[in-house]
Design a protein around this motif. Structure first.
Motif, PDB file in Angstrom:
ATOM      1  N   ALA A   1       6.773  -6.715   4.094  1.00  0.00           N
ATOM      2  CA  ALA A   1       5.729  -7.243   3.205  1.00  0.00           C
ATOM      3  C   ALA A   1       5.762  -6.508   1.862  1.00  0.00           C
ATOM      4  O   ALA A   1       5.668  -7.123   0.790  1.00  0.00           O
ATOM      5  N   TYR A   2       5.910  -5.186   1.911  1.00  0.00           N
ATOM      6  CA  TYR A   2       5.946  -4.416   0.666  1.00  0.00           C
ATOM      7  C   TYR A   2       7.185  -4.750  -0.159  1.00  0.00           C
ATOM      8  O   TYR A   2       7.115  -4.847  -1.383  1.00  0.00           O
ATOM      9  N   ARG A   3       8.307  -4.929   0.546  1.00  0.00           N
ATOM     10  CA  ARG A   3       9.517  -5.256  -0.211  1.00  0.00           C
ATOM     11  C   ARG A   3       9.373  -6.613  -0.902  1.00  0.00           C
ATOM     12  O   ARG A   3       9.769  -6.796  -2.041  1.00  0.00           O
TER      13      ARG A   3
ATOM     14  N   ALA B   1      -5.281 -11.060 -10.820  1.00  0.00           N
ATOM     15  CA  ALA B   1      -5.562 -11.380 -12.224  1.00  0.00           C
ATOM     16  C   ALA B   1      -4.898 -10.361 -13.130  1.00  0.00           C
ATOM     17  O   ALA B   1      -4.364 -10.687 -14.192  1.00  0.00           O
ATOM     18  N   MET B   2      -4.893  -9.114 -12.685  1.00  0.00           N
ATOM     19  CA  MET B   2      -4.333  -8.044 -13.489  1.00  0.00           C
ATOM     20  C   MET B   2      -2.808  -8.050 -13.456  1.00  0.00           C
ATOM     21  O   MET B   2      -2.165  -7.368 -14.245  1.00  0.00           O
ATOM     22  N   GLY B   3      -2.208  -8.794 -12.527  1.00  0.00           N
ATOM     23  CA  GLY B   3      -0.750  -8.874 -12.482  1.00  0.00           C
ATOM     24  C   GLY B   3      -0.113  -8.049 -11.385  1.00  0.00           C
ATOM     25  O   GLY B   3       1.103  -7.884 -11.355  1.00  0.00           O
ATOM     26  N   ASN B   4      -0.927  -7.521 -10.487  1.00  0.00           N
ATOM     27  CA  ASN B   4      -0.377  -6.794  -9.346  1.00  0.00           C
ATOM     28  C   ASN B   4       0.014  -7.773  -8.245  1.00  0.00           C
ATOM     29  O   ASN B   4      -0.481  -8.897  -8.193  1.00  0.00           O
ATOM     30  N   THR B   5       0.858  -7.321  -7.338  1.00  0.00           N
ATOM     31  CA  THR B   5       1.081  -8.072  -6.109  1.00  0.00           C
ATOM     32  C   THR B   5       0.481  -7.267  -4.966  1.00  0.00           C
ATOM     33  O   THR B   5       0.177  -6.082  -5.122  1.00  0.00           O
ATOM     34  N   VAL B   6       0.299  -7.919  -3.817  1.00  0.00           N
ATOM     35  CA  VAL B   6      -0.580  -7.344  -2.808  1.00  0.00           C
ATOM     36  C   VAL B   6      -0.008  -7.430  -1.404  1.00  0.00           C
ATOM     37  O   VAL B   6       0.616  -8.416  -1.029  1.00  0.00           O
TER      38      VAL B   6
ATOM     39  N   ALA C   1      -2.888   1.919   8.713  1.00  0.00           N
ATOM     40  CA  ALA C   1      -2.323   3.179   8.222  1.00  0.00           C
ATOM     41  C   ALA C   1      -0.983   2.924   7.536  1.00  0.00           C
ATOM     42  O   ALA C   1      -0.668   3.543   6.509  1.00  0.00           O
ATOM     43  N   ALA C   2      -0.215   1.991   8.099  1.00  0.00           N
ATOM     44  CA  ALA C   2       1.079   1.670   7.483  1.00  0.00           C
ATOM     45  C   ALA C   2       0.893   1.044   6.109  1.00  0.00           C
ATOM     46  O   ALA C   2       1.644   1.336   5.174  1.00  0.00           O
ATOM     47  N   VAL C   3      -0.120   0.185   5.988  1.00  0.00           N
ATOM     48  CA  VAL C   3      -0.383  -0.461   4.698  1.00  0.00           C
ATOM     49  C   VAL C   3      -0.851   0.570   3.670  1.00  0.00           C
ATOM     50  O   VAL C   3      -0.423   0.576   2.513  1.00  0.00           O
ATOM     51  N   MET C   4      -1.746   1.459   4.092  1.00  0.00           N
ATOM     52  CA  MET C   4      -2.281   2.452   3.160  1.00  0.00           C
ATOM     53  C   MET C   4      -1.232   3.498   2.800  1.00  0.00           C
ATOM     54  O   MET C   4      -1.215   4.041   1.699  1.00  0.00           O
TER      55      MET C   4
ATOM     56  N   ALA D   1       5.586   2.376  -1.318  1.00  0.00           N
ATOM     57  CA  ALA D   1       5.669   1.423  -2.436  1.00  0.00           C
ATOM     58  C   ALA D   1       4.293   1.058  -2.994  1.00  0.00           C
ATOM     59  O   ALA D   1       4.200   0.387  -4.022  1.00  0.00           O
ATOM     60  N   ALA D   2       3.236   1.480  -2.328  1.00  0.00           N
ATOM     61  CA  ALA D   2       1.902   1.128  -2.818  1.00  0.00           C
ATOM     62  C   ALA D   2       1.531   2.012  -3.996  1.00  0.00           C
ATOM     63  O   ALA D   2       1.424   3.228  -3.866  1.00  0.00           O
ATOM     64  N   ALA D   3       1.374   1.410  -5.164  1.00  0.00           N
ATOM     65  CA  ALA D   3       0.964   2.186  -6.336  1.00  0.00           C
ATOM     66  C   ALA D   3      -0.516   2.481  -6.265  1.00  0.00           C
ATOM     67  O   ALA D   3      -1.009   3.451  -6.834  1.00  0.00           O
ATOM     68  N   LYS D   4      -1.219   1.628  -5.592  1.00  0.00           N
ATOM     69  CA  LYS D   4      -2.660   1.805  -5.468  1.00  0.00           C
ATOM     70  C   LYS D   4      -3.082   1.298  -4.100  1.00  0.00           C
ATOM     71  O   LYS D   4      -2.505   0.341  -3.580  1.00  0.00           O
TER      72      LYS D   4
END
Lengths: 499, 288, 310
Positions: free
Chosen positions: A84-86, A196-201, A241-244, A248-251
């Motif tokens: 998912a992150y990739r 809206a800000m242009g991030n992906t999730v 926990a894996a998602v957090m 690759a998570a900038a935020k």
């Protein structure tokens, strides 16, 4: 049928001065019957497709009102989260991050419209999966979710106004974990500003309420959102926990309990991830003796019984000025008597099912502690369904500040009533908590409202109203209720970096 | 016969008073040429605790000052520094800066304060707003100070970095406990003397000197500090964020390993203030 | 009048105020109640039994009143529909109505006291009440002196009501507050209390004349129900309630009844304690009852049209 006859005065019957809320006019069941178009097997939504979990594992999602199984929900492992992150990273680099804001906005507008088109299905799915009354999912959760997309869609091409004097840029991929109390609405609160800000999730719904989140993947497909912009992975704590924790998570953004929020904060302590937290609360709802009492009582009821009290900003501590305590409690009990508790799918139900067995146990345990510690318990005389997880609307009076029911977040339909004499005492008691998410004030005196609003250490203050939400209105806490805001211009700031 | 000079005992400015560390410990400070200059107090976690108490006491009053008044007080502080800029420059030179660089750092520091003196009554107008909600309610978002802010200054730019980090915090009504540069603490000592003669109420800014390694853990774990801002290395950042989780403390740290251009105007302004405020949203029905 | 604000403030500090937005949110919840099947039949029949079938027009004639009375006695020839509570007419029409409904369960209500403005000398107004009662009115719908209320002359307003009470004799009194002219919910609550303090158990407070821009709403109905509840719990005196004007559909009527059910409870769910002042409502109730009975939606021309007074 009552026939016209001489007025009651002629019989001069002495009155008992009690009102009778009996069964003279009982409402027939009014079940919502539309088809929510649920899948029996819900797969992960990654790179624009529904995909089977890599380990092939699924878990049950049950209807808390009937304890029957609704669907198999895919359990995402680290491998799936990584995928998912990739996908999200690729979508950020190749499409979404460089797309003109106006174009991004058009996708969000589409999503808002499609949610409105499918509103009834989502409302029913939400109620089946989470136990909340259909009238709330129909009139609040789903329309408000659509409104959040609509509001944020309009920001996408106006980002230069978000932070005066600075230009803002997206962060990259954002990891989000949301709670079970407003499954679709929290998803909207999280996704809309990020996109809206242009991030992906990469987003993970709560374990007990994944159905509407995964169903939302169908909306994204219908909207033709580029693959990878939103990835939805279901699962429990480990998946969260894996998602957090994914590098690759900038935020990361989390909404849930303060306890879990702290664990997540610790888990990312050694990283550069930006973090926002929307955590628990123990809000004071303060009623002064000059308040419009019937509306205050309505606000108290709305404050603690909305969504069975599964609300982080629930007005769970009622602070009443001593001189009107009896009057308020009497009115409150009378109001509680006419609340309809039961089948969430019935359009007349005011309080539905507790979200899970686990939560019901937690509520039960805390209420028992309240009784043990000497608080006085009142419960609605309503009858509860024999199956499913239900709890009677409950009010504790004679509560002291040290009681657990006055300090701990119960996250259920349980109100603790404390009293105060002066403005300063009210402020002190209201602020005497590690939480600081919300507060309520009821008084007819304008300057006192502003004084209370200034002094209360809470991110949202409802004056002469309670539990109001709007996409334009920033929401979020002080102190251990978290940091960062959701909604409004302020909510966007948390999804960008400034240059 | 030449007069025997009176040497100054450096003290920390805490709670509006000049203190030695409760521990009684000092560490000798040598100038750039290696000559003994003075004994610097080595503050402890208890000194930090006391400073937090002082800040907590001063906080509500400071937050309630009018924006205009806060602006005037910041400006007054700049005036005090301008008048004693030579002394500040000398203090900076102890750490090895050239006279020109030191003068420049003092000037930049004063300019920065003036910049914030003009922000006190404006940031609210830019950060807060009325929200057009879809129900018959008047809804507005205002800013409020976070409370007590822990400031960790870098080793370099001992005056300018200190001012850069303190000024936005007090501009918006917070109180501050700042840990001075460990290697160049003297400018913070001198600044304390100027704070004492400015109109800034005692306890609003508290300046500690001492060993970073001793104090950082307490900065991180003290639950009454609502935010940590400043500069830290990777280990410190991890340590701080770990401990900060216990009280859901806001952490906003620059990386010590990345060079910071302290005079840059990018380091000042609205965004720096925004990092140190909370947004509060109030709803009220509109009816008769 | 400088006395007005102080007098009102004193009264409100005693009885409490009303928040407009809050009460409107409360009543909006009634409109989301879903009433089906048997509960709908019960509600519709109950509403029929509570109708004060009304004609209040300058062009009213004995003939018009006669057909109104027939409709009141036999609202519909199909099904088991109850009679309405009363016919409501101008004083001059009371004696014509009496010919048809005296001795039946349908009562005769007459507006009086220089309806709708009330702008006649008190003596004239009282004489009108006595005349209507003498002609056979069982119930009198009076208007309060809004001018007196708005200028803070509360005792004048109450004295006048008290004198009308006396003039009524055995007739039931309904006190019309004319809510649209009082404007605020605070005023409606205050006027409700002032009226309730001088009328008798079983007398009514009533929202409107139907002759101004806005009439009964769920909001002002709720303010008055809350006032009745508070007054009852404080004094033991049960006052009845009549929203009038603007309630045209069965759906609306059910919303009002849900408000009664959830605010005052079962003891107010009868036509001694609750009425609807309406003309066209009855036909919609009948249409919906027929639809429930037959399962088919009903064309309006199957139902004799009542007067369109409101």
């Amino acid at each position: 049928m009552p026939a016209a006859s001489r007025p009651a005065k002629k019989t001069a019957r002495p009155s008992s001065r009690e009102l009778v809320f009996g069964d003279l006019w009982e409402f027939d069941p009014a079940p919502e019957t539309a088809d929510p178009k649920l899948k029996t097997k819900c797969d992960l939504f990654i790179h624009g497709q529904f995909v089977k979990p890599s380990a092939g594992k699924y878990f049950d999602s049950i209807n808390p009102a009937t304890e029957t199984k609704l669907a198999d929900i895919a359990l995402a492992t680290n491998t799936d989260v990584d995928l998912a992150y990739r996908s999200a990273r690729k979508a950020y680099d190749s499409v979404w991050g460089r797309m003109p804001g106006a174009e991004r906005g058009k996708y969000l507008f589409r999503i808002a419209r499609l949610l409105q088109d499918h509103a009834r299905e989502f409302a029913i799915a939400e109620t089946l999966d989470g136990g909340k009354p259909i009238k709330e999912s129909r009139d609040f959760d789903v329309p408000m979710a659509a409104a959040h997309f609509f509001y944020h869609a309009g920001w996408a091409d106006k980002l230069e106004y978000v932070s005066p004097g600075r230009s803002v840029k997206p962060l990259g991929v954002v990891g989000q974990v949301i709670p079970w109390n407003f499954p679709l609405l929290m998803l909207a609160w999280k996704l809309a500003p990020a996109l809206a800000m242009g991030n992906t999730v990469v987003i993970k719904p709560a374990e007990t309420t994944s159905i509407t989140a995964l169903k939302f993947g169908e909306i994204l497909q219908e909207a033709e959102l580029p693959p990878g912009v939103v990835n939805i992975v279901s699962g429990a704590g480990e998946t969260g926990a894996a998602v957090m924790g994914h590098p690759a998570a900038a935020k990361i953004a989390f909404t849930g309990s303060t306890e879990v929020g702290k664990i997540i904060m610790r888990s990312v302590a050694g990283t550069d991830k930006k973090v926002t937290m929307e955590l628990g609360g123990k809000a004071a709802n303060i009623v002064f003796d000059d308040a419009p009492l019937d509306q205050a009582v309505e606000g108290i009821v709305n404050g603690i019984f909305f969504n069975q009290g599964h609300v982080c900003c629930a007005g769970s501590r009622l602070l009443v000025q001593e001189s009107i305590t009896d009057a308020v409690l009497t009115k409150l009990k009378r109001r509680i008597e006419v609340l309809r508790v039961g089948d969430p799918m019935d359009k007349n139900t005011d309080l539905g099912a507790i979200n899970s067995k686990e939560q019901l146990n937690k509520i039960t345990e805390l209420v028992e502690s309240g009784v043990r510690e000497g608080a006085e318990l009142y419960q609605s005389p309503c009858r509860l369904p024999s199956k499913g997880f239900f709890f009677k609307p409950s009010v504790f009076s004679n509560v002291s500040m040290s009681h657990r029911v006055a300090r701990e977040e119960i996250f259920g339909p349980v109100l603790s009533v404390l009293t105060f004499r002066t403005v300063d005492e009210a402020i002190e008691k209201a602020n005497n908590t590690a939480y600081g998410l919300s507060a309520g004030v009821w008084t007819d005196k304008g300057s006192r409202i502003l004084k209370m609003s200034t002094e209360l250490k809470a991110g949202v203050v409802w004056a002469n109203t309670y539990n109001k939400f709007d996409p334009t209105s920033p929401f979020g806490g002080y102190k251990e209720s978290g940091f960062g805001r959701e909604g409004g211009r302020q909510g966007l700031i948390d999804y960008c970096r400034e240059e | 016969m030449s007069r025997l000079p009176i040497t100054k005992t450096p003290k920390c400015y805490v709670g509006g008073a000049f203190i030695r560390s409760e521990s009684g410990r000092v560490a000798p400070l040598h100038d750039a040429r290696g000559a003994f200059f003075a004994n610097i107090p080595q503050c402890t976690r208890k000194d930090l605790r006391n400073a937090v108490e002082a800040a907590a006491k001063a906080g509500p009053g400071w937050a309630k000052r009018s924006a205009y008044n806060r602006g005037q007080i910041l400006y007054r502080l700049a005036e005090m520094m301008e008048a004693r800029s030579a002394e500040l420059a000398e203090a900076i030179q102890i750490g090895g800066s050239t006279k020109a660089d030191a003068n420049h750092e003092v000037a930049s520091s004063i300019e920065r304060l003036i910049h914030y003196a003009g922000w006190t009554d404006k940031y609210e107008q830019l950060l807060g707003n009325v929200n057009p909600v879809a129900s018959p309610h008047f809804n507005f978002t205002v800013t409020e100070p976070m409370g007590i802010i822990g400031v960790l200054t870098p080793e370099e730019a001992p005056l300018l970095a200190l001012i850069t980090l303190i000024a936005p915090a007090i501009t918006c009504g917070n109180t501050v406990i700042a840990l001075a540069s460990e290697s160049q603490p003297y400018p913070a000592i001198v600044l304390g003397e100027m704070l004492a003669t400015s109109d800034l109420p005692g306890g609003v800014v508290n300046l500690l000197t001492g060993q970073r390694s001793e104090l950082v853990p307490t900065f991180a774990s003290h639950t009454h500090l609502r935010a940590i801002s400043g500069v830290a290395n990777a280990d410190e950042r991890k340590e701080i964020r770990l401990a900060a989780a216990d009280s859901v403390k806001r952490v906003n740290l620059r990386k010590a390993e990345d060079p910071t251009d302290w005079p840059s105007p990018k380091l000042q302004g609205l965004s720096a203030i925004r990092e140190l405020i909370e947004f509060k949203t109030t709803w009220h029905p509109i009816g008769a | 009048m400088s006395a007005a604000p102080q007098a009102l403030r004193r009264l409100l500090s005693e009885i409490g105020t009303v928040d407009q937005v809050g009460i409107e949110e409360r009543v909006a919840k009634y409109t989301t109640r879903s009433i089906k099947k048997k509960s709908k039949l019960f509600g519709l029949n109950l509403a029929v039994s509570m109708v004060d079938l009304t004609t209040l027009e300058g062009k009213d004639t004995p003939g018009k009143v006669a057909s109104l009375c027939q409709k009141a006695l036999l609202p519909h020839d199909q099904g088991d529909v109850p009679t309405v509570a009363a016919v409501c007419v101008y004083p001059a029409m009371v004696k014509h109505a009496a010919k048809y409904v005296k001795g039946t369960p349908v009562r005769i209500a007459s507006v009086a006291t220089a309806f709708p403005s009330g702008q006649a000398p008190l003596k004239t107004r009282l004489a009108e009440v006595r005349a209507a009662v003498a002609d056979g009115a069982d119930e009198i719908d009076m208007v309060i002196n809004r001018g007196a209320f708005l200028s803070g002359q509360f005792s004048l307003m109450q004295d006048e009501i008290a004198q009308v009470v006396e003039a009524c004799g055995n007739a039931t009194l309904k006190v019309i507050l004319e809510t649209s002219e009082l404007e605020t919910y605070d005023n409606i609550r205050a006027a409700s209390f002032l009226a309730m303090r001088v009328i008798r158990p079983g007398d009514f407070i009533k929202t409107s004349t139907g002759k101004t821009s806005s009439n009964a709403t769920l909001g002002n109905n709720q303010v008055m129900l809350d006032a009745i509840r508070d007054f009852f719990l404080e004094t033991g005196t049960a006052i009845a309630m009549k929203p009038a004007g603007g309630i045209r559909t069965a759906k609306q009527a059910l919303h009002f009844l849900i408000a009664v059910k959830e605010t005052l409870g079962d003891e107010w769910l009868n036509n001694q304690r609750y009425r609807f002042g309406a003309s066209s409502l009855l036909n919609d109730l009948l249409r919906q009852l027929e639809k429930e009975r037959t399962g088919a939606y009903q064309a309006p021309y199957y139902f004799s049209e009542a007067a369109e007074a409101y």
